[in-house]
Design a protein around this motif. Structure first.
Motif, mmCIF file in Angstrom:
data_model
loop_
_atom_site.group_PDB
_atom_site.id
_atom_site.type_symbol
_atom_site.label_atom_id
_atom_site.label_comp_id
_atom_site.label_asym_id
_atom_site.label_seq_id
_atom_site.Cartn_x
_atom_site.Cartn_y
_atom_site.Cartn_z
ATOM 1 N N GLU A 8 9.119 42.520 -12.140
ATOM 2 C CA GLU A 8 8.405 42.658 -10.870
ATOM 3 C C GLU A 8 8.991 43.831 -10.098
ATOM 4 O OE1 GLU A 8 5.698 40.844 -9.811
ATOM 5 O OE2 GLU A 8 5.789 40.147 -11.882
ATOM 6 N N PRO A 9 8.197 44.455 -9.216
ATOM 7 C CA PRO A 9 8.731 45.563 -8.421
ATOM 8 C C PRO A 9 9.887 45.099 -7.534
ATOM 9 C CG PRO A 9 6.368 45.261 -8.029
ATOM 10 C CD PRO A 9 6.802 44.171 -8.932
ATOM 11 N N ALA A 10 10.862 45.959 -7.391
ATOM 12 C CA ALA A 10 12.014 45.680 -6.533
ATOM 13 C C ALA A 10 11.714 46.143 -5.113
ATOM 14 C CB ALA A 10 13.238 46.407 -7.070
ATOM 15 N N GLU A 11 12.463 45.626 -4.177
ATOM 16 C CA GLU A 11 12.333 46.076 -2.793
ATOM 17 C C GLU A 11 12.976 47.460 -2.665
ATOM 18 O OE1 GLU A 11 13.589 44.788 1.746
ATOM 19 O OE2 GLU A 11 14.206 43.534 0.070
ATOM 20 N N ILE A 12 12.289 48.347 -1.983
ATOM 21 C CA ILE A 12 12.861 49.660 -1.699
ATOM 22 C C ILE A 12 13.318 49.660 -0.248
ATOM 23 C CG2 ILE A 12 12.346 52.120 -1.390
ATOM 24 C CD1 ILE A 12 10.621 52.018 -3.865
ATOM 25 N N HIS A 13 14.529 50.115 -0.027
ATOM 26 C CA HIS A 13 15.083 50.222 1.318
ATOM 27 C C HIS A 13 14.861 51.656 1.797
ATOM 28 C CE1 HIS A 13 17.256 46.866 -0.619
ATOM 29 N NE2 HIS A 13 16.962 46.290 0.534
ATOM 30 N N TYR A 14 13.749 51.837 2.509
ATOM 31 C CA TYR A 14 13.364 53.169 2.976
ATOM 32 C C TYR A 14 14.405 53.688 3.962
ATOM 33 C CZ TYR A 14 9.104 52.024 0.580
ATOM 34 O OH TYR A 14 8.215 51.665 -0.388
ATOM 35 N N GLY A 15 14.790 54.924 3.760
ATOM 36 C CA GLY A 15 15.794 55.524 4.605
ATOM 37 C C GLY A 15 17.208 55.397 4.062
ATOM 38 N N SER A 16 17.383 54.597 2.980
ATOM 39 C CA SER A 16 18.716 54.500 2.383
ATOM 40 C C SER A 16 18.701 54.579 0.859
ATOM 41 C CB SER A 16 19.444 53.233 2.848
ATOM 42 O OG SER A 16 18.774 52.078 2.417
ATOM 43 N N ASP A 17 17.636 54.106 0.195
ATOM 44 C CA ASP A 17 17.572 54.214 -1.274
ATOM 45 C C ASP A 17 17.314 55.659 -1.679
ATOM 46 O OD1 ASP A 17 18.114 51.575 -1.754
ATOM 47 O OD2 ASP A 17 16.056 51.010 -2.233
ATOM 48 N N GLU A 18 17.863 56.042 -2.810
ATOM 49 C CA GLU A 18 17.775 57.410 -3.313
ATOM 50 C C GLU A 18 16.842 57.469 -4.524
ATOM 51 O OE1 GLU A 18 21.147 59.429 -5.684
ATOM 52 O OE2 GLU A 18 21.537 59.933 -3.583
ATOM 53 N N CYS A 19 16.078 58.527 -4.632
ATOM 54 C CA CYS A 19 15.191 58.755 -5.774
ATOM 55 C C CYS A 19 16.043 58.946 -7.028
ATOM 56 C CB CYS A 19 14.329 59.990 -5.526
ATOM 57 S SG CYS A 19 13.244 60.426 -6.917
ATOM 58 N N ALA A 20 15.715 58.229 -8.101
ATOM 59 C CA ALA A 20 16.470 58.310 -9.359
ATOM 60 C C ALA A 20 16.323 59.672 -10.021
ATOM 61 C CB ALA A 20 15.999 57.213 -10.315
ATOM 62 N N HIS A 21 15.276 60.417 -9.679
ATOM 63 C CA HIS A 21 15.043 61.718 -10.314
ATOM 64 C C HIS A 21 15.604 62.872 -9.478
ATOM 65 C CE1 HIS A 21 13.212 64.789 -12.752
ATOM 66 N NE2 HIS A 21 12.604 65.286 -11.689
ATOM 67 N N CYS A 22 15.138 63.034 -8.271
ATOM 68 C CA CYS A 22 15.513 64.212 -7.466
ATOM 69 C C CYS A 22 16.676 63.955 -6.514
ATOM 70 C CB CYS A 22 14.308 64.732 -6.690
ATOM 71 S SG CYS A 22 13.808 63.666 -5.307
ATOM 72 N N LYS A 23 17.062 62.692 -6.376
ATOM 73 C CA LYS A 23 18.196 62.284 -5.522
ATOM 74 C C LYS A 23 17.927 62.400 -4.026
ATOM 75 C CE LYS A 23 20.461 61.568 -9.289
ATOM 76 N NZ LYS A 23 20.154 60.342 -9.953
ATOM 77 N N MET A 24 16.665 62.664 -3.643
ATOM 78 C CA MET A 24 16.325 62.666 -2.222
ATOM 79 C C MET A 24 16.227 61.223 -1.724
ATOM 80 S SD MET A 24 13.446 65.690 -1.824
ATOM 81 C CE MET A 24 12.841 64.960 -0.321
ATOM 82 N N MET A 25 16.438 61.035 -0.434
ATOM 83 C CA MET A 25 16.290 59.712 0.153
ATOM 84 C C MET A 25 14.805 59.340 0.154
ATOM 85 S SD MET A 25 17.558 58.366 3.880
ATOM 86 C CE MET A 25 19.123 59.173 3.645
ATOM 87 N N ILE A 26 14.495 58.094 -0.156
ATOM 88 C CA ILE A 26 13.107 57.615 -0.149
ATOM 89 C C ILE A 26 12.788 57.187 1.277
ATOM 90 C CG2 ILE A 26 11.461 55.986 -1.144
ATOM 91 C CD1 ILE A 26 13.424 55.720 -3.539
ATOM 92 N N THR A 27 11.819 57.877 1.891
ATOM 93 C CA THR A 27 11.536 57.616 3.304
ATOM 94 C C THR A 27 10.095 57.207 3.601
ATOM 95 O OG1 THR A 27 11.088 59.960 3.681
ATOM 96 C CG2 THR A 27 13.345 59.201 4.096
#
Length: 152
Positions: free
Chosen positions: A29-48
């Protein structure tokens, strides 16, 4: 740990509960994303922005989170050992944070809406919603198969 140390007697109920715990531990199942703190696994940018997020969940239940659909497709190309057997999810552009199975979503490459990584890929739950979006804002309809070459 042995059950007798906890003074728990093995019963059919404890057996069923144990099996249930094992089964849910490897959920895809999809995991919860913590916007503003989780990092993109590919580009390493913060997911916002929850309208563009995506994720890939392996058979063992490990979630790889991305800030844009194109990051997920690029990561899957570069890491076939991780992506084989994984389920992919994309966020519904109209209802950010609502997950859609990536292979069933309808995509728009927008000419006016910018995604975090610049490919401007938007996901919708149906062709009708995607066409409605294009009627209001120019873009091109894409199918899941067409996305495999997008992303850097």
């Amino acid at each position: 740990m042995r059950l007798y140390l906890l003074n728990i007697k093995p019963t059919p109920l404890t057996f069923v509960l144990s099996l249930w715990l094992l089964a849910t531990a490897c959920s895809q199942e999809p995991a919860e994303i913590h916007y503003g703190s989780d990092e993109c696994a590919h580009c390493k940018m913060m997911i916002t922005d929850n309208r563009f997020a995506s994720q890939m969940v392996t058979e063992k239940g490990k979630a790889y989170k991305f800030d844009a659909i194109e990051c997920m497709t690029a990561y899957a190309r570069e890491h076939p050992e991780t992506s084989d057997g994984a389920l992919r999810y994309v966020s519904n552009y109209n209802e950010g944070g609502t997950w859609l199975p990536a292979t069933k979503a309808q995509y728009v490459k927008s000419e006016v809406v910018n995604s975090p990584m610049g490919e401007s890929l938007l996901a919708f739950p149906s062709p009708e919603e995607a066409k409605r979006h294009i009627a209001e804002r120019p873009g091109k309809l894409l199918e899941w198969e067409e996305l495999s070459q997008l992303g850097r």
